[in-house]
Design a protein around this motif. Structure first.
Motif, PDB file in Angstrom:
ATOM      1  N   GLU A 277       0.852  -1.125   0.025  1.00  0.00           N
ATOM      2  CA  GLU A 277      -0.070   0.012   0.034  1.00  0.00           C
ATOM      3  C   GLU A 277       0.940   1.161   0.039  1.00  0.00           C
ATOM      4  N   THR A 278       0.780   1.964  -0.974  1.00  0.00           N
ATOM      5  CA  THR A 278       1.680   3.059  -1.197  1.00  0.00           C
ATOM      6  C   THR A 278       1.098   4.179  -1.948  1.00  0.00           C
ATOM      7  N   THR A 279       1.852   4.909  -2.560  1.00  0.00           N
ATOM      8  CA  THR A 279       1.171   6.300  -3.529  1.00  0.00           C
ATOM      9  C   THR A 279       1.418   6.150  -4.853  1.00  0.00           C
TER      10      THR A 279
ATOM     11  N   GLU B 161      12.731 -12.475   3.126  1.00  0.00           N
ATOM     12  CA  GLU B 161      13.759 -11.699   2.737  1.00  0.00           C
ATOM     13  C   GLU B 161      13.415 -10.598   1.721  1.00  0.00           C
ATOM     14  N   ILE B 162      12.365 -10.929   0.699  1.00  0.00           N
ATOM     15  CA  ILE B 162      11.657 -10.137  -0.135  1.00  0.00           C
ATOM     16  C   ILE B 162      11.003  -8.962   0.595  1.00  0.00           C
ATOM     17  N   LYS B 163      10.264  -9.241   1.568  1.00  0.00           N
ATOM     18  CA  LYS B 163       9.416  -8.225   2.264  1.00  0.00           C
ATOM     19  C   LYS B 163      10.575  -7.165   3.121  1.00  0.00           C
ATOM     20  N   THR B 164      11.490  -7.797   3.451  1.00  0.00           N
ATOM     21  CA  THR B 164      12.496  -7.095   4.294  1.00  0.00           C
ATOM     22  C   THR B 164      13.069  -5.956   3.311  1.00  0.00           C
ATOM     23  N   LYS B 165      13.404  -6.683   1.961  1.00  0.00           N
ATOM     24  CA  LYS B 165      14.055  -5.699   0.972  1.00  0.00           C
ATOM     25  C   LYS B 165      13.105  -4.591   0.591  1.00  0.00           C
ATOM     26  N   ILE B 166      11.798  -4.924   0.393  1.00  0.00           N
ATOM     27  CA  ILE B 166      10.561  -4.028   0.152  1.00  0.00           C
ATOM     28  C   ILE B 166      10.659  -2.908   1.154  1.00  0.00           C
ATOM     29  N   LYS B 167      10.714  -3.411   2.475  1.00  0.00           N
ATOM     30  CA  LYS B 167      10.564  -2.435   3.411  1.00  0.00           C
ATOM     31  C   LYS B 167      11.868  -1.345   3.482  1.00  0.00           C
ATOM     32  N   ASN B 168      13.012  -1.775   3.194  1.00  0.00           N
ATOM     33  CA  ASN B 168      14.138  -1.061   3.276  1.00  0.00           C
ATOM     34  C   ASN B 168      14.131  -0.189   2.104  1.00  0.00           C
ATOM     35  N   GLU B 169      13.427  -0.595   0.941  1.00  0.00           N
ATOM     36  CA  GLU B 169      13.361   0.285  -0.312  1.00  0.00           C
ATOM     37  C   GLU B 169      12.362   1.313   0.116  1.00  0.00           C
ATOM     38  N   LEU B 170      11.319   1.155   0.633  1.00  0.00           N
ATOM     39  CA  LEU B 170      10.464   2.080   0.877  1.00  0.00           C
ATOM     40  C   LEU B 170      10.923   3.043   1.703  1.00  0.00           C
ATOM     41  N   GLU B 171      11.489   2.713   2.849  1.00  0.00           N
ATOM     42  CA  GLU B 171      12.324   3.917   3.689  1.00  0.00           C
ATOM     43  C   GLU B 171      13.155   4.713   2.918  1.00  0.00           C
ATOM     44  N   ARG B 172      13.887   4.117   2.096  1.00  0.00           N
ATOM     45  CA  ARG B 172      15.047   4.721   1.012  1.00  0.00           C
ATOM     46  C   ARG B 172      14.043   5.885   0.437  1.00  0.00           C
ATOM     47  N   LEU B 173      13.138   5.355  -0.230  1.00  0.00           N
ATOM     48  CA  LEU B 173      12.484   6.269  -1.201  1.00  0.00           C
ATOM     49  C   LEU B 173      11.644   7.513  -0.474  1.00  0.00           C
ATOM     50  N   SER B 174      11.431   7.168   0.909  1.00  0.00           N
ATOM     51  CA  SER B 174      10.659   8.176   1.514  1.00  0.00           C
ATOM     52  C   SER B 174      11.485   9.450   1.965  1.00  0.00           C
ATOM     53  N   GLU B 175      12.684   9.344   1.435  1.00  0.00           N
ATOM     54  CA  GLU B 175      13.611  10.460   1.842  1.00  0.00           C
ATOM     55  C   GLU B 175      13.359  11.445   0.652  1.00  0.00           C
ATOM     56  N   PHE B 176      12.490  10.846  -0.381  1.00  0.00           N
ATOM     57  CA  PHE B 176      12.602  11.653  -1.677  1.00  0.00           C
ATOM     58  C   PHE B 176      11.264  12.043  -2.112  1.00  0.00           C
ATOM     59  N   ILE B 177      10.473  10.979  -1.809  1.00  0.00           N
ATOM     60  CA  ILE B 177       8.855  11.219  -2.360  1.00  0.00           C
ATOM     61  C   ILE B 177       7.863  10.765  -1.285  1.00  0.00           C
ATOM     62  N   PRO B 178       6.763  10.973  -1.433  1.00  0.00           N
ATOM     63  CA  PRO B 178       5.587  10.357  -0.359  1.00  0.00           C
ATOM     64  C   PRO B 178       5.499   8.719  -0.719  1.00  0.00           C
ATOM     65  N   VAL B 179       5.569   7.870   0.273  1.00  0.00           N
ATOM     66  CA  VAL B 179       5.537   6.646   0.124  1.00  0.00           C
ATOM     67  C   VAL B 179       4.135   6.272   0.589  1.00  0.00           C
TER      68      VAL B 179
END
Length: 320
Positions: A9-11, A76-94
């Motif tokens: 669930e994202t933007t 592992e995939i869910k952890t990677k997704i969580k980390n990617e969302l955290e990274r993206l949150s620094e630049f755009i609304p997630v």
């Protein structure tokens, strides 16, 4: 076989970046669910006849889903997704960033569409029938019935652009003609040409899946390889493929998109006899002038133009 479905669930702003990330991870069947209204051109390009009467309000949210088989480490995939969302949150609304796991059968996401693909009359005496359906009650001995299973390939044949092509093929193709079908998809136009009396048809598509599906459909329709042959390749980029195609065709048909037909018009003459016809369709009316100019610039003479709703089809011949 059961698959694990992961839904994020994202933007809407994060959709493209998340999809690219999931693709790099090698997951299957990425799907996007949002409330962004479609333009008229997008709806036409989707080959959808009916849309829901009420569309939800666009609130900027979106869901991105993918499917995992047993070869993936789900945690592992869910952890990677969580980390990617955290990274993206620094630049755009997630957005909410909720990651939801569920199980689904193949049929849930691979075969449900079949319920909406029914037999239909493509043209006056041409009927397209899904392989899993019975022939319509109004079919007569004079009708050409083509069995199709599009599989994962593009094209059930129901769109206006296909109808435009059929009409022009019936008008300009002669018994015994040699036909080149550029962008053959699931093979419908190739099979129609064969049934209308073409001596030989060569269908070319850049999608390996489409070529595989079209070969299966050819066998289902009891058409031989001598009558209809399919190749995978890109005539706009593969010089070896281009050189292998003989300049012997009476008809070249391309039911693709305007942005492909424009460069194709600079290549296709080398496959054509001097008196051959180039039938092109898939042209949205906003691109009509661009395609017409490309044909003229590449030494074609336009001999026929027809339209259906928002779509245009040209018939052109060499301007010798």
């Amino acid at each position: 076989m059961k698959w694990t479905q992961i839904t994020i669930e994202t933007t809407c702003e994060a959709v493209d970046l998340l999809s690219a990330f999931l693709d790099e991870e090698g997951v299957l069947g990425i799907e996007v669910d949002d409330n962004v209204p479609l333009t008229d051109e997008e709806m036409a390009a989707m080959f959808v006849d009916l849309l829901p009467d009420e569309m939800p309000t666009d609130d900027g949210t979106a869901k991105v889903s993918c499917y995992l088989d047993d070869s993936f480490d789900k945690e592992e995939i869910k952890t990677k997704i969580k980390n990617e969302l955290e990274r993206l949150s620094e630049f755009i609304p997630v957005g909410a960033c909720n990651i939801i796991e569920s199980e689904t059968e193949d049929v849930d996401w691979m075969n449900n569409w079949k319920a909406y693909f029914k037999p239909f009359r493509l043209y006056d005496n041409i009927v397209i029938k899904p392989t899993w359906e019975n022939a319509p009650s109004d079919v007569t001995d004079d009708d050409i019935v083509i069995d199709i299973d599009p599989g994962a390939a593009f094209g059930t044949g129901s769109h206006e652009t296909t109808r435009l092509c059929i009409g022009q093929l019936k008008k300009y193709m002669k018994e015994g003609d040699l036909v080149l079908d550029c962008g053959s998809g699931s093979g419908i136009l190739s099979f129609v040409c064969s049934n209308l009396g073409a001596k030989e048809v060569l269908g070319i598509d850049i999608d390996e899946t489409a070529v595989h599906v079209s070969i299966e459909n050819r066998d289902i329709n009891h058409i031989t390889e001598d009558q209809v042959r399919f190749l995978c390749g890109n005539v706009l980029a593969d010089k070896e493929l281009v050189q292998s195609i003989e300049p012997k065709y009476d008809i070249v048909v391309a039911n693709i998109l305007a942005d492909v037909i424009i460069p194709l018009s600079g290549v296709v003459q080398q496959f054509m006899k001097d008196d051959a016809k180039f039938i092109c369709s898939g042209i949205i009316n906003t691109k009509e002038d661009e395609v017409r100019q490309a044909l003229l610039d590449n030494h074609f003479r336009i001999v026929d133009t027809v339209s259906m709703k928002d779509w245009i089809s040209f018939v052109a011949e060499k301007d010798n």
